[in-house]
Design a protein around this motif. Sequence first.
Motif: not given
Length: 146
Positions: A9-25
């Motif tokens: 792999i060339i990268a690992a990305e944290h995505v989704g609501s938990t990756s957005i500060e201040g957003l409930s998830a």
Amino acid sequence: MLEITGDLIIAAEHVGSTSIEGLSAKPVIDIDLVMESYDVLPEIILRLQKYGYEHQGNLGIEGREAFKSQQDDGFMKYHLYVCPKDGKGYLEHIAFRDYLRTSLSAREEYQTVKQQLAGQYRYDIDAYCEGKTAFVHSILQKAARK
């Protein structure tokens, strides 16, 4: 996962609501492992299977391969996806995440949508996810114009 697939792999990305500060998830992390191309997917599948991951296919999302852990691996709950660097699923995950990270108004609007849907579809995750679709598409259109 990086110990298993790191050289493929060339990268690992944290995505989704938990990756957005201040957003409930929900307490579930979405992880995209990014590969150069589908050429390496068969080897990734084999390696992940050896460690108890089941390949679930793309689950209807082009450019994203889902995997599910068949055992308790000691981590919090997570969704694992393997995506080509130019795959639609991956590019949309990144565009959506990055747009919400930089737009307070969009983040607040998404928060409201999620809360309304959570109340309405408390026991129906499919309806909850479907209910977010129009908002997600609107953000992807805005991100494409940016």
